[in-house]
Structure formats: C-alpha cells, structure tokens
Design a protein around this motif. Structure first.
Motif, mmCIF file in Angstrom:
data_model
loop_
_atom_site.group_PDB
_atom_site.id
_atom_site.type_symbol
_atom_site.label_atom_id
_atom_site.label_comp_id
_atom_site.label_asym_id
_atom_site.label_seq_id
_atom_site.Cartn_x
_atom_site.Cartn_y
_atom_site.Cartn_z
ATOM 1 N N SER A 114 1.016 -1.145 0.157
ATOM 2 C CA SER A 114 0.136 -0.506 -0.278
ATOM 3 C C SER A 114 1.123 1.680 -0.013
ATOM 4 O O SER A 114 0.532 2.024 -0.639
ATOM 5 N N GLY A 115 1.520 1.403 0.393
ATOM 6 C CA GLY A 115 2.863 2.253 0.544
ATOM 7 C C GLY A 115 3.343 2.867 -0.465
ATOM 8 O O GLY A 115 3.542 3.688 -1.370
ATOM 9 N N LEU A 116 4.212 1.713 -1.007
ATOM 10 C CA LEU A 116 4.648 1.625 -2.651
ATOM 11 C C LEU A 116 3.131 2.009 -3.841
ATOM 12 O O LEU A 116 3.393 2.702 -4.577
ATOM 13 N N LEU A 117 2.440 1.965 -3.376
ATOM 14 C CA LEU A 117 1.278 1.814 -4.521
ATOM 15 C C LEU A 117 0.609 3.511 -4.174
ATOM 16 O O LEU A 117 0.197 4.432 -5.458
ATOM 17 N N GLY A 121 1.224 6.680 -7.036
ATOM 18 C CA GLY A 121 0.158 7.273 -7.355
ATOM 19 C C GLY A 121 0.221 8.469 -7.833
ATOM 20 O O GLY A 121 0.148 10.249 -8.079
ATOM 21 N N VAL A 122 1.543 9.241 -6.354
ATOM 22 C CA VAL A 122 2.127 10.810 -6.155
ATOM 23 C C VAL A 122 2.182 11.408 -7.559
ATOM 24 O O VAL A 122 2.726 11.737 -8.185
ATOM 25 N N ALA A 123 3.427 10.050 -7.801
ATOM 26 C CA ALA A 123 5.189 9.791 -9.013
ATOM 27 C C ALA A 123 3.944 10.273 -9.964
ATOM 28 O O ALA A 123 4.047 11.052 -11.048
ATOM 29 N N PHE A 124 2.751 9.157 -10.527
ATOM 30 C CA PHE A 124 2.237 9.656 -11.236
ATOM 31 C C PHE A 124 1.268 10.566 -11.941
ATOM 32 O O PHE A 124 1.456 11.206 -12.941
ATOM 33 N N PHE A 165 -4.698 11.095 -6.235
ATOM 34 C CA PHE A 165 -4.155 9.417 -6.984
ATOM 35 C C PHE A 165 -3.428 9.405 -5.986
ATOM 36 O O PHE A 165 -3.296 7.424 -6.649
ATOM 37 N N GLY A 166 -3.206 9.175 -4.784
ATOM 38 C CA GLY A 166 -1.941 8.405 -3.841
ATOM 39 C C GLY A 166 -3.477 6.772 -3.404
ATOM 40 O O GLY A 166 -2.628 5.991 -3.268
ATOM 41 N N LEU A 167 -4.480 7.882 -2.937
ATOM 42 C CA LEU A 167 -5.616 7.006 -2.541
ATOM 43 C C LEU A 167 -6.143 6.055 -3.509
ATOM 44 O O LEU A 167 -6.697 5.111 -3.499
ATOM 45 N N ALA A 168 -5.997 6.880 -5.057
ATOM 46 C CA ALA A 168 -6.764 5.696 -6.082
ATOM 47 C C ALA A 168 -5.856 4.580 -6.376
ATOM 48 O O ALA A 168 -6.903 3.668 -6.667
ATOM 49 N N PHE A 169 -4.493 4.791 -5.978
ATOM 50 C CA PHE A 169 -4.115 3.679 -6.355
ATOM 51 C C PHE A 169 -3.548 2.266 -4.887
ATOM 52 O O PHE A 169 -2.838 1.106 -5.449
ATOM 53 N N GLU A 170 -4.527 2.995 -3.918
ATOM 54 C CA GLU A 170 -5.256 1.626 -3.189
ATOM 55 C C GLU A 170 -5.366 0.942 -3.338
ATOM 56 O O GLU A 170 -6.606 0.038 -2.864
ATOM 57 N N ILE A 171 -6.819 1.158 -4.748
ATOM 58 C CA ILE A 171 -7.667 0.141 -5.503
ATOM 59 C C ILE A 171 -7.462 -1.184 -5.329
ATOM 60 O O ILE A 171 -7.889 -2.201 -5.052
ATOM 61 N N PRO A 172 -5.820 -1.759 -5.968
ATOM 62 C CA PRO A 172 -5.744 -3.428 -5.414
ATOM 63 C C PRO A 172 -5.718 -3.931 -3.807
ATOM 64 O O PRO A 172 -6.368 -5.055 -3.417
ATOM 65 N N ILE A 173 -5.295 -2.958 -3.150
ATOM 66 C CA ILE A 173 -5.224 -3.420 -1.768
ATOM 67 C C ILE A 173 -6.687 -3.876 -1.134
ATOM 68 O O ILE A 173 -6.968 -4.463 -0.604
ATOM 69 N N ALA A 174 -6.969 -2.460 -1.379
ATOM 70 C CA ALA A 174 -9.030 -2.735 -1.375
ATOM 71 C C ALA A 174 -9.158 -3.419 -1.714
ATOM 72 O O ALA A 174 -10.914 -4.141 -1.102
ATOM 73 N N ALA A 219 -9.205 8.454 -13.774
ATOM 74 C CA ALA A 219 -10.460 7.596 -13.986
ATOM 75 C C ALA A 219 -9.893 6.228 -13.959
ATOM 76 O O ALA A 219 -10.095 5.419 -13.800
ATOM 77 N N LEU A 220 -9.025 6.040 -15.482
ATOM 78 C CA LEU A 220 -8.899 4.949 -16.095
ATOM 79 C C LEU A 220 -7.104 3.806 -15.398
ATOM 80 O O LEU A 220 -7.373 3.386 -15.259
ATOM 81 N N PRO A 221 -6.539 5.066 -14.730
ATOM 82 C CA PRO A 221 -5.807 3.946 -13.630
ATOM 83 C C PRO A 221 -6.581 3.833 -12.485
ATOM 84 O O PRO A 221 -5.951 2.004 -12.261
ATOM 85 N N MET A 222 -7.683 3.970 -12.261
ATOM 86 C CA MET A 222 -8.559 3.701 -10.917
ATOM 87 C C MET A 222 -8.870 1.769 -11.585
ATOM 88 O O MET A 222 -8.989 1.039 -10.925
ATOM 89 N N TRP A 223 -9.379 1.980 -12.735
ATOM 90 C CA TRP A 223 -9.758 0.842 -13.553
ATOM 91 C C TRP A 223 -9.390 0.056 -14.044
ATOM 92 O O TRP A 223 -9.464 -1.176 -13.489
ATOM 93 N N LEU A 224 -7.637 0.335 -14.256
ATOM 94 C CA LEU A 224 -6.376 -0.649 -14.777
ATOM 95 C C LEU A 224 -6.351 -1.280 -13.208
ATOM 96 O O LEU A 224 -5.970 -2.457 -13.221
#
Length: 246
Positions: A114-117, A121-124, A165-174, A219-224
C-alpha cells in the motif's frame, strides 16, 4: 489472537505512546534536514506549472507571510511523506503481535504494498497528470487574462491531487482486503465491472479539478488498478480453515 502472551492494557498504551513518539521524532528529524532547502523543494514542485506558463508570467503571493510559510508547509508534508515507510513499520510493529501467523503472512505484502502504491500514485500525478493538466489550463485561458497563480493556492491544489491519486492507487489493496475478509468474491466483483468503470469516472470527477483530462487520467488508472486487484484477489480468498481459527 496469536499465541503470544497477552499484555496488560497499560503496556499496550505505553507501547502505542512510544511508537507514536518515534514517528513524530522521525518526521521532525527529516523536517530539520529538509527545511534549509524549503524554497528549492517548492521550486521543484512548481516546475510543471512554471514550464507551461506564458513568457514573462510568474507565480505570485497574495498573502504577506505566504512566501515564508508556504515552502515550510510543503517541507512539513514532504517530511511525513518521506517518513511513511518508518511510520508504517511502527504501525505494523504495534498490530502484528495481535495477529495469527497466517494473517501476518497475508497482510505484510498488503501493508508495504500500500505504501509503494501510494508513492506510485503521487509520482503518476507529478510526472503524467500535472504537465498535461497545467498545459490545458494555461492554453484555455481567455484572451486578456494574465496567468499568475498564487503559491498557496497552487500548493493546496497539488496536495489535493497527490492525495487523490495516492488514494486511488490503493484500489488493488482494497479489492484484495474485501475478498480476504469475505465481504465479497472475485467473481462478484467481476460481474460488477460496468458499475466499477462508471464509479471510477464519478470518483475522478469528484476528486479532481473540473476538467476532462484530470478526470480521465484518474479514472483510467483506477479501472486498471481494479483489474490488477481482481487478478491478485484470487490468492486472498478466505479459506474455511482460516475461518475456523478466527
């Protein structure tokens, strides 16, 4: 609970206090190391906007103390951001003794993943979204309007996007946690894919500025990432023997 002997409540509170103090000290130490470079850090953060601003345009400070406090605020946020791995380690050290061994094996990759994701997200946001969004904003400015962004407003704007974006990149963890907890299954989530896609664009609309570029780029990264979480969720389905031990 794990096989470790139970500690009295007061010992738990003392350990929690010690770990919180270690986290605060880590943030403070990083802040003291970075504060001398506060203006340089702000210049780095402002580069995506400055690079697309019209010639002779510049950022402004509308508040008297903003030139001093805005870089300091950014440095403080950056200190917490950089200390996040240590903060997660402290949180894990407090929680882990109360978990079964098989739960620790399952959750360790999720906690540190989750930290790495979040960093991803921030880097993206910084390297992909900001250049496109700021170029769009400056290009659509009406004729006769001079672009002169306030430094405090800019900081609040980018921090909001970093968090979104950092929160959105946590979707796989959730997604994996939902399947592991038994709240749902990968098959059920897969059947709801159309709703997830629509929901990703709705969330993108709510968390980003009112422009189609930022909304789509979130939205697109969240879907992926949902698809990535769906793929790995099959390895985190709760088994009957684990439920029996709970």
């Amino acid at each position: 609970m794990s096989d470790a002997p139970a500690q009295p409540l007061i010992e738990h509170l003392v350990e929690l206090r010690n770990r919180l103090l270690r986290g605060v000290l880590a943030c403070l130490l990083i802040f003291l190391c970075l504060v001398y470079f506060a203006n340089d850090i702000y210049a780095l953060l402002a580069e995506p906007l400055l690079s697309v601003m019209p010639e002779n345009a510049s950022m402004i400070a509308t508040d008297v103390a903003a030139p001093f406090f805005t870089p300091i605020k950014l440095t403080l946020v950056a200190s917490v951001f950089l200390a996040m791995p240590y903060l997660l380690a402290q949180a894990w050290g407090f929680i882990a003794p109360g978990l079964y061994q098989h739960e620790r094996k399952l959750l360790i990759p999720l906690v540190f993943g989750s930290g790495l994701l979040f960093y991803a997200g921030v880097a993206f946001a910084f390297y992909v979204v900001f250049p496109l969004a700021f170029a769009f904003f400056t290009a659509v400015a009406p004729e006769g309007v001079t672009i002169a962004t306030d430094i405090s407003n800019y900081l609040d704007f980018v921090l909001k996007l970093f968090f979104a974006f950092g929160l959105a990149f946590e979707i796989p963890i959730a997604t994996m946690l939902l399947c592991w907890s038994g709240a749902t299954t990968p098959e059920k989530l897969r059947s709801k894919r159309p709703y997830v896609i629509v929901g990703a664009f709705v969330v993108g609309m709510l968390l980003t500025p009112p422009d189609i570029i930022s909304q789509t780029l979130l939205a697109l990264p969240m879907w992926l990432l949902f698809e990535v979480g769906l793929f790995f969720a099959r390895f985190y389905v709760r088994k009957d023997d684990e439920e029996a031990q709970a």
